[in-house]
Design a protein around this motif. Structure first.
Motif, PDB file in Angstrom:
ATOM      1  N   ARG A   1       0.844  -1.202   0.000  1.00 32.27           N
ATOM      2  CA  ARG A   1       0.000   0.000   0.000  1.00 32.27           C
ATOM      3  C   ARG A   1       0.877   1.250   0.000  1.00 32.27           C
ATOM      4  O   ARG A   1       2.001   1.226   0.458  1.00 32.27           O
ATOM      5  N   ARG A   2       0.296   2.315  -0.493  1.00 28.55           N
ATOM      6  CA  ARG A   2       0.972   3.610  -0.402  1.00 28.55           C
ATOM      7  C   ARG A   2      -0.067   4.703  -0.196  1.00 28.55           C
ATOM      8  O   ARG A   2      -1.210   4.574  -0.613  1.00 28.55           O
ATOM      9  N   VAL A   3       0.378   5.774   0.454  1.00 29.79           N
ATOM     10  CA  VAL A   3      -0.496   6.919   0.679  1.00 29.79           C
ATOM     11  C   VAL A   3      -0.373   7.843  -0.528  1.00 29.79           C
ATOM     12  O   VAL A   3       0.725   8.235  -0.922  1.00 29.79           O
ATOM     13  N   CYS A   4      -1.496   8.163  -1.123  1.00 30.73           N
ATOM     14  CA  CYS A   4      -1.561   9.061  -2.274  1.00 30.73           C
ATOM     15  C   CYS A   4      -2.532  10.187  -1.916  1.00 30.73           C
ATOM     16  O   CYS A   4      -3.019  10.245  -0.794  1.00 30.73           O
ATOM     17  N   SER A   5      -2.802  11.069  -2.858  1.00 29.34           N
ATOM     18  CA  SER A   5      -3.686  12.180  -2.536  1.00 29.34           C
ATOM     19  C   SER A   5      -4.470  12.644  -3.754  1.00 29.34           C
ATOM     20  O   SER A   5      -3.930  12.737  -4.853  1.00 29.34           O
ATOM     21  N   HIS A   6      -5.766  12.932  -3.523  1.00 27.67           N
ATOM     22  CA  HIS A   6      -6.594  13.613  -4.512  1.00 27.67           C
ATOM     23  C   HIS A   6      -6.276  15.107  -4.367  1.00 27.67           C
ATOM     24  O   HIS A   6      -6.325  15.649  -3.255  1.00 27.67           O
ATOM     25  N   ILE A   7      -5.942  15.760  -5.451  1.00 28.40           N
ATOM     26  CA  ILE A   7      -5.553  17.172  -5.429  1.00 28.40           C
ATOM     27  C   ILE A   7      -6.594  18.008  -6.163  1.00 28.40           C
ATOM     28  O   ILE A   7      -7.051  17.638  -7.241  1.00 28.40           O
ATOM     29  N   ASP A   8      -6.930  19.127  -5.566  1.00 25.41           N
ATOM     30  CA  ASP A   8      -7.805  20.122  -6.187  1.00 25.41           C
ATOM     31  C   ASP A   8      -7.055  21.449  -6.058  1.00 25.41           C
ATOM     32  O   ASP A   8      -6.949  22.017  -4.972  1.00 25.41           O
ATOM     33  N   GLU A   9      -6.484  21.904  -7.166  1.00 25.36           N
ATOM     34  CA  GLU A   9      -5.596  23.055  -7.138  1.00 25.36           C
ATOM     35  C   GLU A   9      -6.134  24.144  -8.064  1.00 25.36           C
ATOM     36  O   GLU A   9      -6.545  23.857  -9.186  1.00 25.36           O
TER      37      GLU A   9
ATOM     38  N   LEU B   1      -3.972  31.107 -10.346  1.00 22.69           N
ATOM     39  CA  LEU B   1      -4.246  32.413 -10.937  1.00 22.69           C
ATOM     40  C   LEU B   1      -3.131  32.650 -11.950  1.00 22.69           C
ATOM     41  O   LEU B   1      -1.953  32.747 -11.578  1.00 22.69           O
ATOM     42  N   ILE B   2      -3.496  32.695 -13.222  1.00 22.99           N
ATOM     43  CA  ILE B   2      -2.511  32.806 -14.297  1.00 22.99           C
ATOM     44  C   ILE B   2      -2.831  34.058 -15.115  1.00 22.99           C
ATOM     45  O   ILE B   2      -3.870  34.144 -15.755  1.00 22.99           O
ATOM     46  N   VAL B   3      -1.906  35.014 -15.066  1.00 22.02           N
ATOM     47  CA  VAL B   3      -2.061  36.289 -15.764  1.00 22.02           C
ATOM     48  C   VAL B   3      -0.818  36.519 -16.613  1.00 22.02           C
ATOM     49  O   VAL B   3       0.307  36.344 -16.130  1.00 22.02           O
ATOM     50  N   ASP B   4      -1.017  36.899 -17.867  1.00 21.30           N
ATOM     51  CA  ASP B   4       0.102  37.187 -18.777  1.00 21.30           C
ATOM     52  C   ASP B   4       1.100  36.033 -18.869  1.00 21.30           C
ATOM     53  O   ASP B   4       2.304  36.247 -18.930  1.00 21.30           O
ATOM     54  N   GLY B   5       0.598  34.819 -18.811  1.00 17.58           N
ATOM     55  CA  GLY B   5       1.446  33.641 -18.971  1.00 17.58           C
ATOM     56  C   GLY B   5       2.189  33.220 -17.726  1.00 17.58           C
ATOM     57  O   GLY B   5       2.946  32.251 -17.759  1.00 17.58           O
ATOM     58  N   LYS B   6       2.002  33.908 -16.608  1.00 12.49           N
ATOM     59  CA  LYS B   6       2.718  33.603 -15.363  1.00 12.49           C
ATOM     60  C   LYS B   6       1.740  33.162 -14.280  1.00 12.49           C
ATOM     61  O   LYS B   6       0.649  33.718 -14.139  1.00 12.49           O
ATOM     62  N   ILE B   7       2.184  32.187 -13.489  1.00  8.68           N
ATOM     63  CA  ILE B   7       1.390  31.730 -12.342  1.00  8.68           C
ATOM     64  C   ILE B   7       1.674  32.685 -11.182  1.00  8.68           C
ATOM     65  O   ILE B   7       2.818  32.827 -10.751  1.00  8.68           O
ATOM     66  N   HIS B   8       0.614  33.332 -10.674  1.00 10.68           N
ATOM     67  CA  HIS B   8       0.755  34.312  -9.598  1.00 10.68           C
ATOM     68  C   HIS B   8       0.322  33.758  -8.243  1.00 10.68           C
ATOM     69  O   HIS B   8       0.782  34.256  -7.212  1.00 10.68           O
ATOM     70  N   HIS B   9      -0.561  32.784  -8.244  1.00  4.06           N
ATOM     71  CA  HIS B   9      -1.106  32.272  -6.987  1.00  4.06           C
ATOM     72  C   HIS B   9      -1.556  30.834  -7.209  1.00  4.06           C
ATOM     73  O   HIS B   9      -2.106  30.513  -8.266  1.00  4.06           O
ATOM     74  N   ILE B  10      -1.318  29.989  -6.207  1.00  9.36           N
ATOM     75  CA  ILE B  10      -1.782  28.600  -6.241  1.00  9.36           C
ATOM     76  C   ILE B  10      -2.462  28.308  -4.907  1.00  9.36           C
ATOM     77  O   ILE B  10      -1.914  28.606  -3.844  1.00  9.36           O
ATOM     78  N   ASN B  11      -3.626  27.724  -4.984  1.00  8.04           N
ATOM     79  CA  ASN B  11      -4.341  27.282  -3.784  1.00  8.04           C
ATOM     80  C   ASN B  11      -4.603  25.791  -3.929  1.00  8.04           C
ATOM     81  O   ASN B  11      -5.291  25.372  -4.870  1.00  8.04           O
ATOM     82  N   ALA B  12      -4.054  24.996  -3.014  1.00  7.43           N
ATOM     83  CA  ALA B  12      -4.159  23.540  -3.104  1.00  7.43           C
ATOM     84  C   ALA B  12      -4.968  22.970  -1.946  1.00  7.43           C
ATOM     85  O   ALA B  12      -4.759  23.330  -0.785  1.00  7.43           O
ATOM     86  N   GLN B  13      -5.883  22.081  -2.284  1.00  6.35           N
ATOM     87  CA  GLN B  13      -6.636  21.293  -1.305  1.00  6.35           C
ATOM     88  C   GLN B  13      -6.318  19.825  -1.589  1.00  6.35           C
ATOM     89  O   GLN B  13      -6.186  19.431  -2.755  1.00  6.35           O
ATOM     90  N   MET B  14      -6.184  19.032  -0.536  1.00 11.54           N
ATOM     91  CA  MET B  14      -5.802  17.625  -0.699  1.00 11.54           C
ATOM     92  C   MET B  14      -6.674  16.720   0.153  1.00 11.54           C
ATOM     93  O   MET B  14      -7.105  17.122   1.232  1.00 11.54           O
ATOM     94  N   ARG B  15      -6.878  15.516  -0.361  1.00  9.95           N
ATOM     95  CA  ARG B  15      -7.585  14.469   0.372  1.00  9.95           C
ATOM     96  C   ARG B  15      -6.787  13.180   0.206  1.00  9.95           C
ATOM     97  O   ARG B  15      -6.771  12.590  -0.875  1.00  9.95           O
ATOM     98  N   PRO B  16      -6.098  12.734   1.245  1.00 13.51           N
ATOM     99  CA  PRO B  16      -5.296  11.516   1.126  1.00 13.51           C
ATOM    100  C   PRO B  16      -6.160  10.271   0.914  1.00 13.51           C
ATOM    101  O   PRO B  16      -7.327  10.230   1.329  1.00 13.51           O
ATOM    102  N   PHE B  17      -5.552   9.283   0.273  1.00  9.93           N
ATOM    103  CA  PHE B  17      -6.198   7.971   0.131  1.00  9.93           C
ATOM    104  C   PHE B  17      -5.117   6.908   0.085  1.00  9.93           C
ATOM    105  O   PHE B  17      -3.948   7.188  -0.192  1.00  9.93           O
ATOM    106  N   ILE B  18      -5.501   5.684   0.380  1.00 12.43           N
ATOM    107  CA  ILE B  18      -4.576   4.545   0.348  1.00 12.43           C
ATOM    108  C   ILE B  18      -4.772   3.814  -0.955  1.00 12.43           C
ATOM    109  O   ILE B  18      -5.890   3.462  -1.329  1.00 12.43           O
ATOM    110  N   GLN B  19      -3.672   3.579  -1.650  1.00 11.26           N
ATOM    111  CA  GLN B  19      -3.712   2.826  -2.900  1.00 11.26           C
ATOM    112  C   GLN B  19      -3.046   1.476  -2.681  1.00 11.26           C
ATOM    113  O   GLN B  19      -1.958   1.390  -2.137  1.00 11.26           O
ATOM    114  N   ARG B  20      -3.724   0.416  -3.103  1.00 11.13           N
ATOM    115  CA  ARG B  20      -3.118  -0.922  -3.057  1.00 11.13           C
ATOM    116  C   ARG B  20      -2.286  -1.112  -4.315  1.00 11.13           C
ATOM    117  O   ARG B  20      -2.722  -0.756  -5.398  1.00 11.13           O
ATOM    118  N   THR B  21      -1.104  -1.664  -4.159  1.00  6.72           N
ATOM    119  CA  THR B  21      -0.224  -1.858  -5.315  1.00  6.72           C
ATOM    120  C   THR B  21      -0.139  -3.300  -5.714  1.00  6.72           C
ATOM    121  O   THR B  21      -0.509  -4.183  -4.988  1.00  6.72           O
TER     122      THR B  21
END
Length: 121
Positions: free
Chosen positions: A90-98, A101-121
């Motif tokens: 098993r390994r701990v992974c995460s669902h990401i919701d990010e 804010l992208i203006v003039d081709g540049k990333i100015h701000h990132i807001n990340a939310q995560m929800r961990p989950f266990i993946q069986r390998t």
């Protein structure tokens, strides 16, 4: 700037999570990142260095293909981060919701939310 250009900038960041090539990401110099409400990125250079060499990113094996939504200058990406370490098949992974804010081709701000989950390998 087109929606496709904004998505491409966000995709470069997502790719850098696993390939550790932060120099490819178009960060604005004053870019900040918040993770679960906590500031974890303090400038474009800080984020670039973290992606290139940060131990918090070295455990990432891959990211699943993101689902993107664009609303003006904001790009929302939903994807999973798959980690390298395994224990008892098993390994701990995460669902990401990010949101970027992208203006003039540049990333100015990132807001990340995560929800961990266990993946069986």
């Amino acid at each position: 700037m087109s929606d496709a250009d904004r998505i491409a900038a966000a995709q470069l960041y997502i790719d850098a999570l696993a390939n550790h090539r932060g120099d490819d990401v178009p960060f604005a110099p004053d870019c900040v990142r918040f993770e679960m409400g906590i500031k974890t990125g303090f400038s474009g250079n800080h984020l670039r260095r973290s992606l290139n060499r940060g131990p918090q990113f070295r455990i990432i094996q891959e990211c699943t293909p993101p689902k993107f939504e664009v609303d003006g200058d904001r790009v929302r990406a939903q994807f999973d981060v798959i980690t390298k370490p395994k224990l008892a098949g098993r390994r701990v992974c995460s669902h990401i919701d990010e949101t970027f804010l992208i203006v003039d081709g540049k990333i100015h701000h990132i807001n990340a939310q995560m929800r961990p989950f266990i993946q069986r390998t």
